[in-house]
Every structure is written in structure tokens, then in C-alpha cells.
Design an enzyme around this catalytic site. Structure first.
Site, PDB file in Angstrom:
ATOM      1  N   ASP A  88       0.820  -1.214   0.000  1.00  0.00           N
ATOM      2  CA  ASP A  88       0.000   0.000   0.000  1.00  0.00           C
ATOM      3  C   ASP A  88       0.856   1.268   0.000  1.00  0.00           C
ATOM      4  O   ASP A  88       2.050   1.223   0.246  1.00  0.00           O
ATOM      5  CB  ASP A  88      -0.856   0.019   1.268  1.00  0.00           C
ATOM      6  CG  ASP A  88      -2.074  -0.856   1.135  1.00  0.00           C
ATOM      7  OD1 ASP A  88      -2.423  -1.211   0.006  1.00  0.00           O
ATOM      8  OD2 ASP A  88      -2.664  -1.181   2.175  1.00  0.00           O
TER       9      ASP A  88
ATOM     10  N   LYS B  71      -3.673   3.161  -2.341  1.00  0.00           N
ATOM     11  CA  LYS B  71      -4.808   4.028  -2.643  1.00  0.00           C
ATOM     12  C   LYS B  71      -4.509   5.417  -2.101  1.00  0.00           C
ATOM     13  O   LYS B  71      -4.206   5.558  -0.926  1.00  0.00           O
ATOM     14  CB  LYS B  71      -6.058   3.490  -1.945  1.00  0.00           C
ATOM     15  CG  LYS B  71      -6.527   2.192  -2.536  1.00  0.00           C
ATOM     16  CD  LYS B  71      -7.626   1.613  -1.691  1.00  0.00           C
ATOM     17  CE  LYS B  71      -7.329   0.172  -1.390  1.00  0.00           C
ATOM     18  NZ  LYS B  71      -8.038  -0.350  -0.264  1.00  0.00           N
TER      19      LYS B  71
ATOM     20  N   MET C 231      -7.642   8.877   9.409  1.00  0.00           N
ATOM     21  CA  MET C 231      -8.182   9.403   8.145  1.00  0.00           C
ATOM     22  C   MET C 231      -9.100  10.604   8.378  1.00  0.00           C
ATOM     23  O   MET C 231     -10.109  10.753   7.703  1.00  0.00           O
ATOM     24  CB  MET C 231      -8.985   8.299   7.411  1.00  0.00           C
ATOM     25  CG  MET C 231      -8.167   7.094   7.050  1.00  0.00           C
ATOM     26  SD  MET C 231      -9.185   5.717   6.511  1.00  0.00           S
ATOM     27  CE  MET C 231      -9.714   5.016   8.053  1.00  0.00           C
TER      28      MET C 231
HETATM   29  C1  SAM Z   1      -6.369   3.489   5.959  1.00  0.00           C
HETATM   30  S1  SAM Z   1      -5.820   3.973   7.523  1.00  0.00           S
HETATM   31  C2  SAM Z   1      -4.702   2.687   7.850  1.00  0.00           C
HETATM   32  C3  SAM Z   1      -4.376   2.542   9.301  1.00  0.00           C
HETATM   33  C4  SAM Z   1      -3.345   1.466   9.567  1.00  0.00           C
HETATM   34  N1  SAM Z   1      -3.863   0.173   9.259  1.00  0.00           N
HETATM   35  C5  SAM Z   1      -2.868   1.502  11.018  1.00  0.00           C
HETATM   36  O1  SAM Z   1      -3.066   0.559  11.755  1.00  0.00           O
HETATM   37  O2  SAM Z   1      -2.254   2.516  11.378  1.00  0.00           O
HETATM   38  C6  SAM Z   1      -4.798   5.333   7.129  1.00  0.00           C
HETATM   39  C7  SAM Z   1      -4.742   6.376   8.230  1.00  0.00           C
HETATM   40  O3  SAM Z   1      -3.898   5.942   9.271  1.00  0.00           O
HETATM   41  C8  SAM Z   1      -3.257   7.074   9.831  1.00  0.00           C
HETATM   42  N2  SAM Z   1      -1.792   6.871   9.695  1.00  0.00           N
HETATM   43  C9  SAM Z   1      -1.168   5.797   9.220  1.00  0.00           C
HETATM   44  N3  SAM Z   1       0.165   5.924   9.302  1.00  0.00           N
HETATM   45  C10 SAM Z   1       0.380   7.141   9.843  1.00  0.00           C
HETATM   46  C11 SAM Z   1       1.536   7.869  10.197  1.00  0.00           C
HETATM   47  N4  SAM Z   1       2.773   7.361  10.033  1.00  0.00           N
HETATM   48  N5  SAM Z   1       1.393   9.085  10.739  1.00  0.00           N
HETATM   49  C12 SAM Z   1       0.167   9.599  10.947  1.00  0.00           C
HETATM   50  N6  SAM Z   1      -0.963   8.951  10.647  1.00  0.00           N
HETATM   51  C13 SAM Z   1      -0.866   7.747  10.106  1.00  0.00           C
HETATM   52  C14 SAM Z   1      -3.712   8.279   9.083  1.00  0.00           C
HETATM   53  O4  SAM Z   1      -4.799   8.837   9.800  1.00  0.00           O
HETATM   54  C15 SAM Z   1      -4.152   7.676   7.781  1.00  0.00           C
HETATM   55  O5  SAM Z   1      -5.114   8.506   7.149  1.00  0.00           O
END
Ligand code: SAM
Length: 463
Positions: free
Chosen positions: A245, A267, A387
Site C-alpha cells: 500500500d 490508494k 483518516m
Molecule cells: C487506511 S488507515 C490505515 C491505518 C493502519 N492500518 C494503522 O493501523 O495505522 C490510514 C490512516 O492511518 C493514519 N496513519 C497511518 N500511518 C500514519 C503515520 N505514520 N502518521 C500519521 N498517521 C498515520 C492516518 O490517519 C491515515 O489517514
């Protein structure tokens, strides 16, 4: 000094341990674990040794050792003794042909203790003939990381099902190839219970085995490659193909097997490079081609990662799959910013919630965020929005409407745990204006609650 590694059959044999100090303590545990009948003789005992002996119901006497103690011994360990006594003991043992280990005096030993790696009955020993014991320890640590827990149970299950796989496969290459393919999968992680390992192997016995490969859903964590789990690293190093991803950092991909095929299905917001049903189909097709497929996802695959849907599809297609959890961004980002998600003085619970706007009427301009605002606005809790950046206005309005105080601290963390990490500290009332001044981009996480005041920068924040 030359030596030959042999395994000492310890069951029903007596080990005489002379000494009751720290050196004896280090030897006592492996002796007891190996099932020796331990007899300890020492002038004094440190409390840990006494406790271990009592717990194990082992025999011990507090007195000075004497020559007669050696008579019934199959193995002698001399710990915490003087040079003069060590030399005498080595001589007495030699006359009686009893193997002896004199701790820290390799020249007096007829046997040495290797650095050991143990998984049930599977044991690996690293020795350096006493020349570089520290090196042996470091090698042991490295090898330790390569071997999955459950290896002992796998050996047990192989022994139990020996008749079946031996009958199905001729000796030599076919058996080795089968076991190698079982081992490739085992390295990614085995079930925890012995019966579950036996069931796991049962499904891989030659008669039951299909030509399908498997899919491993791997959590890559929030960005810092050092936050990968050992299991995730092993999976990356064995994958034939990696389907990944947008949130997976290049540094993490770089840790994968060099010749693994890499397929990007990331995505971007509003810009779907591959729809979810096509990702599902791709996973099934790759596994049906017999490949070991790693489905690599940012954070944890089961937290807003659609991992659940992918697992359902794979199981429905008869593809075996496994999930390796990752550190979710809420845990990673909060830790790297010094914000505890729960804290006795601030929050007794934490909620992870999606701030993704839902389109209504299929019109991108026409979207809403339907969340239980009254319960999210209650005090003494932390709310983490994934998100949520685009919907910040709706989040602020929803929480204020639900009764949350305007002063409630808010943290926005962009690219948490990465070198590019940015932190914006604000309050519910001011966060939208602050974001105008310090714009952030995706991925950004929003943390709401008084735990945010624990961030070291809170007192010095602007505004
Ligand atoms: C589709 S979700 C996936 C979450 C992922 N599976 C997790 O456990 O962190 C994507 C969201 O996770 C958050 N996110 C993921 N990685 C991040 C990071 N390194 N810093 C800040 N937010 C993050 C953001 O809010 C982003 O819009």
C-alpha cells in the site's frame, strides 16, 4: 584446544554442582531444565540459588565439598572455587573419568557449556572452545531471532506424523523438498498451542497439500522500519511477491527479499489505483500460482486496513492465510510524540475511530461524518481519529455539539515515527485556524483528549 559437540543425555543422571554463588546460579538453570538430578554442595548459597533449588526440589547441602561427593556424579560443575581447588577437582575428575566443567577456567575443563538455543527438543549449540564466549553469545542472539517459537512443537508433530509423510514420500529429495516447503511457512510463524501446531502440520501433509501458495497479511507499522516485528521481517525476507500500500515506506520495502516481485496497489485519497475487489482477486491469483504472497499494509492490517475483508475473500477461495500484526499508527505516533493514550489522571479508555467522510448520493461534494458524538465527547477518555484530516471541521463541530469543552487539547501528527514527522498541538476551538497556519498532509492522525498535555512541547506550544 579441540573439541567435539555432543548432546549429554541428562535424564536419570546426576550432576554435582560445587558452589552456591553467581557462577553456580548461571549453571543451575540449564542443568535443572535438562532434567539432571542436581546435587549441590556449597559453603554458602545466594538467595536465588536457594530459591531455584527449593522450587525444583533439588538436593543441596551447605558445607564444604569433599572427595566422596564425586563418587556418584556423572557430571561435575565447579563454580565459585579457588584456583587451587579448581585444579584439585579437575585432577580428581580426570582420575575417575567424570566430565568436569570448571567455570571460567577452560584449561581445566573436559566439557564446556555452549551458548544454547532451545525450542522444546530442538536445540542448537554454539561453542568456541572457550576462546570467545562473548562471540558465541552474540551469535546465539542472532540465530535466536531467526527461529520461530513453536519449533519444538513442530519437531514433535513431525515425529507423531512420521508414518504418514514417510509413506507418502520416497526417501531423499522428495522428503527434503516437502519439509523445506513446510519450513518456509513455519518460519513465518507457527500456532502457539502444541495441538494447533499438529493440526497445522496435518493440513500440510503430502496427501492433503494443494499446489496453492499462501497469503500473509503483514502489518508494516507506522513508518519507522525499526518498528517492524521479527515475524514481519521474516515474512518479507521469504516472500515471492509483495503487494503493498501507499503507507508502506521505501525503507521497509528495502528490507524484503531482493528478487521478490513488488506490486503497488496503494490508494491515494479519492484516487484509487486498484479497487479493493481487484486487490482481492490479485491476492487469490498470486497464491493460486503457488507463490508465498505478502500483503503488506501500513500500521496493523486489522485496524482500518480492510484486512478482515481480504481474509474473508482468501478463505472463501480456499487459500490459506495468516495475519502478522503491526504497530498501529495510533500507538506509534502517540509514543513518538510523548503522548500516552491512557493515563490514570487523564483517560481510562481510548477509542480508535475513522474520520473518513462518507459520500452521500454518490456525490463527492456531498459527504458527511456520522459518529456517536455524545459518547465521544465524554471526559476521561482519548479519541484517536484515523483518516480525519479532510473532515477536521466536521470532527470539531461534532465533538463541540456533543458537549466537549472548547479547551480540550488536540494533537495532529503527520507522518508519525518517520524522519518527516510533524506535530501540531492545539485545542478544539483553535485547531482549524492553527492548521491553516501550519498545513499538514496525509497521513495525519488526530488525537483528542487531555493526554495531549503530556507531550513535552505542550507548555511551549504557540498560541
Ligand atoms: C487506511 S488507515 C490505515 C491505518 C493502519 N492500518 C494503522 O493501523 O495505522 C490510514 C490512516 O492511518 C493514519 N496513519 C497511518 N500511518 C500514519 C503515520 N505514520 N502518521 C500519521 N498517521 C498515520 C492516518 O490517519 C491515515 O489517514
Amino acid at each position: 584446544m579441540k573439541s567435539l559437540p555432543l548432546f549429554f543425555v541428562s535424564q536419570g543422571r546426576r550432576a554435582l554442582l560445587i558452589g552456591g554463588g553467581m557462577q553456580a546460579e548461571a549453571k543451575l538453570r540449564p542443568l535443572l531444565e535438562a532434567g539432571f538430578e542436581v546435587h549441590l554442595v556449597a559453603d554458602v548459597l545466594v538467595p536465588n540459588v536457594e530459591r531455584a533449588l527449593t522450587d525444583a526440589g533439588a538436593h543441596y547441602e551447605i558445607r564444604h565439598w569433599q572427595e566422596a561427593d564425586l563418587d556418584q556424579a556423572d557430571l561435575i560443575i565447579a563454580a565459585d572455587v579457588s584456583q587451587q581447588e579448581a585444579e584439585l577437582l579437575a585432577q580428581l575428575a580426570s582420575v575417575r573419568h567424570i566430565p568436569i566443567n570448571v567455570v571460567d577456567r577452560p584449561s581445566l575443563c573436559s566439557v564446556t557449556f555452549p551458548a544454547r538455543i532451545q525450542r522444546g527438543d530442538v536445540q542448537l549449540a554454539v561453542g568456541t572452545a572457550g576462546k570467545a564466549t562473548l562471540l558465541a553469545t552474540i551469535l546465539r542472539e542472532e540465530i535466536e531471532q531467526l527461529l520461530p517459537a513453536g519449533l519444538g512443537e513442530l519437531a514433535e508433530a513431525l515425529a507423531q506424523s512420521k508414518d504418514r509423510w514417510q509413506a507418502a514420500l520416497p526417501k531423499g529429495a522428495p522428503r527434503r523438498d516437502w519439509l523445506r516447503s513446510v519450513w518456509q511457512e513455519a518460519k513465518l510463524g507457527l500456532p502457539l498451542q502444541p495441538q494447533a501446531v499438529a493440526d497445522w502440520l496435518q493440513q500440510r501433509l503430502p496427501a492433503e497439500r494443494t499446489q496453492n501458495g499462501m497469503v500473509v497479511l503483514v502489518g508494516a507499522g507506522p513508518g519507522d522500519p525499526d518498528l517492524l516485528t521479527l515475524k514481519a521481517l521474516r515474512a518479507l525476507q521469504h516472500a515471492d511477491v509483495i503487494i503493498y500500500d501507499r503507507l508502506v515506506s521505501p525503507a521497509i520495502l528495502a528490507m524484503a527479499r531482493a528478487d521478490a516481485e513488488r506490486i503497488y496497489v496503494g490508494k491515494n485519497k479519492g484516487l484509487h489505483s486498484l479497487p479493493q475487489d481487484q486487490i482481492n482477486t490479485l491476492l487469490v491469483e498470486q497464491a493460486q500460482a503457488g507463490k508465498l504472497v505478502v500483503r503488506l499494509k501500513g500500521g496493523d492490517p486489522f485496524i482500518f486496513g480492510r484486512g478482515g475483508e481480504e481474509v474473508e475473500e482468501l478463505l472463501a477461495a480456499g487459500i490459506s492465510c495468516q495475519v502478522i500484526p503491526g504497530i498501529t499508527s495510533a500507538s506509534g505516533c502517540s509514543a513518538y510524540c510523548g503522548i500516552p493514550l491512557t493515563h490514570r489522571d487523564h483517560a481510562q479508555s481510548v477509542t480508535f475511530i475513522t474520520g473518513h467522510l462518507q459520500n452521500i448520493n454518490g456525490n463527492p461534494q456531498d459527504s458527511e461524518l456520522n459518529l456517536p458524538w455524545t459518547s465521544l465527547a465524554r471526559p476521561q477518555q482519548t479519541v484517536v481519529f484515523y483518516m480525519g484530516l479532510t473532515a477536521l471541521g466536521a470532527i470539531v463541530a461534532g465533538l463541540l455539539g456533543g458537549g466537549m469543552s472548547q479547551d480540550t487539547p488536540v494533537a495532529l501528527i503527520q507522518q508519525g515515527t518517520c524522519p518527516e514527522q510533524q506535530l501540531l498541538l492545539s485545542t478544539l476551538a483553535e485547531v482549524e485556524a492553527d492548521l491553516q497556519r501550519q498545513p499538514l498532509a496525509s497521513p495525519t492522525l488526530i488525537i483528542v483528549g487531555t493526554v495531549v498535555t503530556c507531550a513535552p512541547q505542550w507548555e511551549t506550544r504557540k498560541g
